[in-house]
Write a protein that holds these residues in place. Structure first.
Motif, PDB file in Angstrom:
ATOM      1  N   PRO A 124       0.818  -1.229   0.000  1.00 15.69           N
ATOM      2  CA  PRO A 124       0.000   0.000   0.000  1.00 15.69           C
ATOM      3  C   PRO A 124       0.841   1.265   0.000  1.00 15.69           C
ATOM      4  CG  PRO A 124      -0.099  -1.095   2.148  1.00 15.69           C
ATOM      5  CD  PRO A 124       0.574  -2.040   1.205  1.00 15.69           C
ATOM      6  N   PHE A 125       2.040   1.226   0.598  1.00 13.99           N
ATOM      7  CA  PHE A 125       2.865   2.434   0.667  1.00 13.99           C
ATOM      8  C   PHE A 125       3.542   2.738  -0.670  1.00 13.99           C
ATOM      9  CE2 PHE A 125       2.649   0.918   5.095  1.00 13.99           C
ATOM     10  CZ  PHE A 125       1.990   2.013   5.622  1.00 13.99           C
ATOM     11  N   ILE A 126       3.967   1.706  -1.389  1.00  6.88           N
ATOM     12  CA  ILE A 126       4.517   1.922  -2.729  1.00  6.88           C
ATOM     13  C   ILE A 126       3.471   2.588  -3.630  1.00  6.88           C
ATOM     14  CG2 ILE A 126       5.281   0.736  -4.835  1.00  6.88           C
ATOM     15  CD1 ILE A 126       6.614  -1.359  -2.998  1.00  6.88           C
ATOM     16  N   PHE A 127       2.243   2.080  -3.546  1.00  8.51           N
ATOM     17  CA  PHE A 127       1.183   2.614  -4.407  1.00  8.51           C
ATOM     18  C   PHE A 127       0.738   3.999  -3.939  1.00  8.51           C
ATOM     19  CE2 PHE A 127      -3.339   2.696  -5.910  1.00  8.51           C
ATOM     20  CZ  PHE A 127      -3.044   2.716  -7.263  1.00  8.51           C
ATOM     21  N   THR A 128       0.678   4.204  -2.630  1.00  8.60           N
ATOM     22  CA  THR A 128       0.270   5.501  -2.103  1.00  8.60           C
ATOM     23  C   THR A 128       1.279   6.579  -2.482  1.00  8.60           C
ATOM     24  OG1 THR A 128      -0.898   4.462  -0.252  1.00  8.60           O
ATOM     25  CG2 THR A 128      -0.313   6.777  -0.009  1.00  8.60           C
ATOM     26  N   LYS A 129       2.571   6.238  -2.458  1.00  3.69           N
ATOM     27  CA  LYS A 129       3.585   7.205  -2.877  1.00  3.69           C
ATOM     28  C   LYS A 129       3.373   7.598  -4.339  1.00  3.69           C
ATOM     29  CE  LYS A 129       8.487   8.162  -3.503  1.00  3.69           C
ATOM     30  NZ  LYS A 129       8.184   8.880  -4.752  1.00  3.69           N
ATOM     31  N   TRP A 130       3.061   6.620  -5.175  1.00  3.98           N
ATOM     32  CA  TRP A 130       2.806   6.920  -6.585  1.00  3.98           C
ATOM     33  C   TRP A 130       1.596   7.850  -6.715  1.00  3.98           C
ATOM     34  CZ3 TRP A 130      -1.337   5.838  -9.933  1.00  3.98           C
ATOM     35  CH2 TRP A 130      -1.094   6.088 -11.295  1.00  3.98           C
ATOM     36  N   LEU A 131       0.531   7.575  -5.960  1.00  5.24           N
ATOM     37  CA  LEU A 131      -0.655   8.429  -6.000  1.00  5.24           C
ATOM     38  C   LEU A 131      -0.317   9.855  -5.546  1.00  5.24           C
ATOM     39  CD1 LEU A 131      -3.337   6.009  -4.483  1.00  5.24           C
ATOM     40  CD2 LEU A 131      -3.244   6.788  -6.856  1.00  5.24           C
ATOM     41  N   GLN A 132       0.466   9.954  -4.464  1.00  9.13           N
ATOM     42  CA  GLN A 132       0.856  11.276  -3.979  1.00  9.13           C
ATOM     43  C   GLN A 132       1.657  12.047  -5.032  1.00  9.13           C
ATOM     44  OE1 GLN A 132       4.074  11.768  -1.011  1.00  9.13           O
ATOM     45  NE2 GLN A 132       2.566  12.796   0.286  1.00  9.13           N
ATOM     46  N   ASP A 133       2.551  11.342  -5.709  1.00  6.49           N
ATOM     47  CA  ASP A 133       3.397  11.980  -6.721  1.00  6.49           C
ATOM     48  C   ASP A 133       2.591  12.447  -7.933  1.00  6.49           C
ATOM     49  OD1 ASP A 133       5.605  11.554  -5.133  1.00  6.49           O
ATOM     50  OD2 ASP A 133       6.307   9.795  -6.238  1.00  6.49           O
ATOM     51  N   VAL A 134       1.705  11.580  -8.451  1.00 14.34           N
ATOM     52  CA  VAL A 134       1.030  11.930  -9.708  1.00 14.34           C
ATOM     53  C   VAL A 134      -0.135  12.892  -9.501  1.00 14.34           C
ATOM     54  CG1 VAL A 134       1.741   9.791 -10.832  1.00 14.34           C
ATOM     55  CG2 VAL A 134      -0.507   9.895  -9.714  1.00 14.34           C
ATOM     56  N   PHE A 135      -0.765  12.856  -8.314  1.00 15.89           N
ATOM     57  CA  PHE A 135      -1.885  13.770  -8.064  1.00 15.89           C
ATOM     58  C   PHE A 135      -1.442  15.017  -7.290  1.00 15.89           C
ATOM     59  CE2 PHE A 135      -4.422   9.869  -8.770  1.00 15.89           C
ATOM     60  CZ  PHE A 135      -5.346  10.366  -9.683  1.00 15.89           C
ATOM     61  N   ASN A 136      -0.228  14.981  -6.697  1.00 13.19           N
ATOM     62  CA  ASN A 136       0.312  16.112  -5.947  1.00 13.19           C
ATOM     63  C   ASN A 136      -0.652  16.545  -4.837  1.00 13.19           C
ATOM     64  OD1 ASN A 136       2.163  18.115  -5.260  1.00 13.19           O
ATOM     65  ND2 ASN A 136       1.147  19.628  -6.557  1.00 13.19           N
ATOM     66  N   LYS A 162       9.884   4.527  10.262  1.00 13.03           N
ATOM     67  CA  LYS A 162      11.162   4.662   9.544  1.00 13.03           C
ATOM     68  C   LYS A 162      11.118   3.898   8.224  1.00 13.03           C
ATOM     69  CE  LYS A 162      13.912   5.299  13.757  1.00 13.03           C
ATOM     70  NZ  LYS A 162      14.950   4.725  14.640  1.00 13.03           N
ATOM     71  N   ASP A 163      10.531   2.695   8.236  1.00 12.39           N
ATOM     72  CA  ASP A 163      10.395   1.926   6.991  1.00 12.39           C
ATOM     73  C   ASP A 163       9.463   2.631   6.009  1.00 12.39           C
ATOM     74  OD1 ASP A 163      11.987  -0.545   7.047  1.00 12.39           O
ATOM     75  OD2 ASP A 163      10.841  -1.005   8.843  1.00 12.39           O
ATOM     76  N   ILE A 164       8.404   3.237   6.528  1.00  9.99           N
ATOM     77  CA  ILE A 164       7.453   3.943   5.661  1.00  9.99           C
ATOM     78  C   ILE A 164       8.108   5.166   5.037  1.00  9.99           C
ATOM     79  CG2 ILE A 164       5.294   5.251   5.663  1.00  9.99           C
ATOM     80  CD1 ILE A 164       4.347   3.305   7.917  1.00  9.99           C
ATOM     81  N   ILE A 165       8.840   5.926   5.850  1.00 10.66           N
ATOM     82  CA  ILE A 165       9.544   7.107   5.346  1.00 10.66           C
ATOM     83  C   ILE A 165      10.552   6.706   4.273  1.00 10.66           C
ATOM     84  CG2 ILE A 165      11.176   8.930   5.995  1.00 10.66           C
ATOM     85  CD1 ILE A 165       9.714   8.931   8.770  1.00 10.66           C
ATOM     86  N   ALA A 166      11.192   5.519   4.457  1.00 10.27           N
ATOM     87  CA  ALA A 166      12.189   5.037   3.498  1.00 10.27           C
ATOM     88  C   ALA A 166      11.585   4.730   2.129  1.00 10.27           C
ATOM     89  CB  ALA A 166      12.886   3.789   4.051  1.00 10.27           C
ATOM     90  N   CYS A 167      10.265   4.675   2.043  1.00 13.33           N
ATOM     91  CA  CYS A 167       9.611   4.485   0.738  1.00 13.33           C
ATOM     92  C   CYS A 167       9.702   5.735  -0.131  1.00 13.33           C
ATOM     93  CB  CYS A 167       8.150   4.080   0.921  1.00 13.33           C
ATOM     94  SG  CYS A 167       7.908   2.446   1.648  1.00 13.33           S
ATOM     95  N   GLY A 168      10.097   6.861   0.473  1.00  7.79           N
ATOM     96  CA  GLY A 168      10.346   8.057  -0.324  1.00  7.79           C
ATOM     97  C   GLY A 168       9.289   9.134  -0.260  1.00  7.79           C
ATOM     98  N   PHE A 169       8.437   9.121   0.759  1.00  9.73           N
ATOM     99  CA  PHE A 169       7.375  10.128   0.848  1.00  9.73           C
ATOM    100  C   PHE A 169       7.963  11.528   1.043  1.00  9.73           C
ATOM    101  CE2 PHE A 169       5.078   6.256   2.138  1.00  9.73           C
ATOM    102  CZ  PHE A 169       4.050   6.311   1.213  1.00  9.73           C
TER     103      PHE A 169
END
Length: 514
Positions: free
Chosen positions: A176-188, A220-227
């Protein structure tokens, strides 16, 4: 004798009812996951035996010999009786895993089809994530409504979460975090991430300090996903709810707040700029909107409703019964006044695994009654255990999971030793008949983590035809997982306690919703 078959069916019917009660009592009594899983497997087996003998699914309100109620033959009938899905247990008898098409019907959600994927691509101007293209995120509620708002320049925000039950997360938790990061990036758009350490304290044998420390380590692991730190607020329930309940306390002065922040780890995360005497009160202690929403939700959901939705029993502690309102509250924008001020009209989009849907069905039912928009959802499939797709990965079973702390050697050993194979018994048979990608765990994992569509399709063809052996398929997975985990570990090392504190400090994000 003519009556022998009905008698045996009745005994089987009663055994299913008894086993169902056992499953519920084990969950209520905080039994171990292995004990619960064993009881659920027995329940699934009994139901399958009943179906084979009776020629129809087991129905609790229809003993053998009695006609089934006509309402159970409608489109909402529970056809997937052999699939057991709730927020704590996922079990199926099929080696292919959960039948998600039946689950969509059962939960009343909508399938993510090609038309919706194309619309997301048009709206964002970006190629859809491979989780969308491959059906890993497969179901939704009101995603078209979110896109309508986005195309009309109206804001929305993202909400997802993590239940920190252990210090180490596994690769399934990343989905879910990989996909959520993508959503955050593309929808800003801004993102809030709830760490339900209170839930884990209530359900697990943990102290409050253990639950909170797991939340910090998992963060820490969640932050490491690149948010993006400027767009993301991560909060612990134990921390943020505490701030809600101490709203306005800063007016007693610095000494009083130092008492609250002196624990290790501190229960409040105050920004360095705080002088404790802000007028109006600093956002760091201005989170009362969250608790107010929790109380509103609690008032509009009855005990009978939560028992029906979540399977709670009379022996469950009251903390469990009231917890769903806490998971629901982040769905409403005024739970975060430091981000959204007092706005109540900003819709929320929640990416999550579909086992969390019961929480948000309840939330969507309550929302219009308390004057808020219903949250929209995007549902993912489950990440299977190494031993097979009959259940999801578990953080409590080290051999069922690839952990984010595993070494390259551990990853190789776990995949080679424990990953369920769809190959044949002998090399000769495998070369002749090929392998079964539908049940092979190594191939399933590649669908999550191998981004190259052409390469994945070539592996599927080679394995299905017998040109690729099981050992070669496992080697391909190991070569994907080892660098993925190593890179994650390197990013996590760079996440300092100060960075975690900044992510977890209530503050205004880099968005202005006028």
């Amino acid at each position: 004798m003519p009556n022998s078959e009905p008698a045996s069916l009745l005994e089987l019917f009663n055994s299913i009812a008894t086993q169902g009660e056992l499953v519920r009592s084990l969950k209520a009594g905080n039994a171990s996951k292995d004990e619960i899983d064993s009881a659920v497997k027995m329940l699934v087996s009994l139901k399958m035996s009943y179906k084979a003998a009776a020629g129809e699914d087991y129905k609790a309100d229809c003993p053998p010999g009695n006609p089934a109620p006509t309402s159970n033959h409608g489109p909402d009938a529970t056809e997937a009786e052999e699939d057991f899905v709730d927020p704590w247990t996922v079990q199926t008898s099929s080696a292919k895993g959960i039948d998600y098409d039946k689950l969509i019907v059962r939960f009343g959600s909508s399938k993510i089809d090609k038309e919706l994927i194309n619309r997301i691509e048009r709206a964002t101007g970006q190629r859809p994530h491979h989780f969308l293209r491959r059906g890993i995120f497969f179901s939704h509620r009101d995603m078209n409504q979110v896109l309508d708002a986005y195309e009309n320049k109206k804001p929305f925000y993202l909400y997802t979460g993590r239940g920190p039950s252990s210090e180490a997360m596994h690769v399934g938790h990343l989905i879910p975090f990989i996909f959520t990061k993508w959503l955050q990036d593309v929808f800003n758009v801004p993102l809030v991430i709830q760490m339900t350490d209170d839930e884990k304290y209530l359900w697990k044998d943990l102290t409050l300090d253990q639950a909170y420390s797991y939340a910090v380590e998992n963060a820490k692991d969640i932050i490491a996903c690149g948010f993006d730190i400027n767009k993301t607020f991560i909060f612990s329930d134990l921390d943020y709810m505490g701030q809600s309940l101490t709203h306005g306390f800063c007016h007693v002065g610095q000494a009083g707040l130092e008492l609250l922040t002196s624990s290790d780890p501190p229960r409040l995360s105050l920004p360095k700029c705080c002088d404790y005497r802000c007028e109006p009160p600093c956002p760091a202690v201005m989170s009362s909107g969250f608790y107010k929403n929790v109380v509103k939700i609690q008032k509009h959901v009855t005990f009978n409703q939560v028992k029906g939705i979540f399977g709670f029993t009379d022996s469950d502690c009251i903390g469990k019964i009231s917890f769903p309102a806490i998971q629901a509250a982040p769905s409403f924008s005024n739970s975060f006044p430091q981000i959204f001020r007092d706005r109540t009209d900003i819709q929320c989009l929640i990416p999550c695994a579909i086992d969390q849907d019961p929480y948000f069905r309840m939330t969507r039912d309550v929302a219009p009654r308390i004057g808020y928009p219903k949250p929209a959802l995007l549902h993912s499939t489950f990440f299977p255990a190494l031993q097979g797709a009959q259940t999801k990965m578990s953080a409590s079973d080290p051999n069922s999971s690839i952990f984010l702390t595993d070494t390259a050697k551990q990853i190789k050993t776990k995949v080679n030793k424990h990953a369920f194979s769809g190959g044949r018994d002998t090399i000769e048979e495998h070369r002749q008949f090929g392998g079964n990608c539908d049940v092979d765990v190594s191939f399933m994992y590649l669908t999550f983590f191998l981004e190259d569509d052409d390469k994945l399709e070539q592996i599927r063809k080679d394995y299905t035809s017998g040109a690729m052996l099981t050992g070669e398929l496992k080697k391909a997975l190991i070569e994907v997982l080892q660098p993925l985990i190593a890179e994650h570990q390197a990013r996590r090392k760079e996440v300092t306690d100060e960075i975690v504190k900044e992510f977890m400090t209530p503050r205004k994000l880099s968005f202005d919703f006028q």
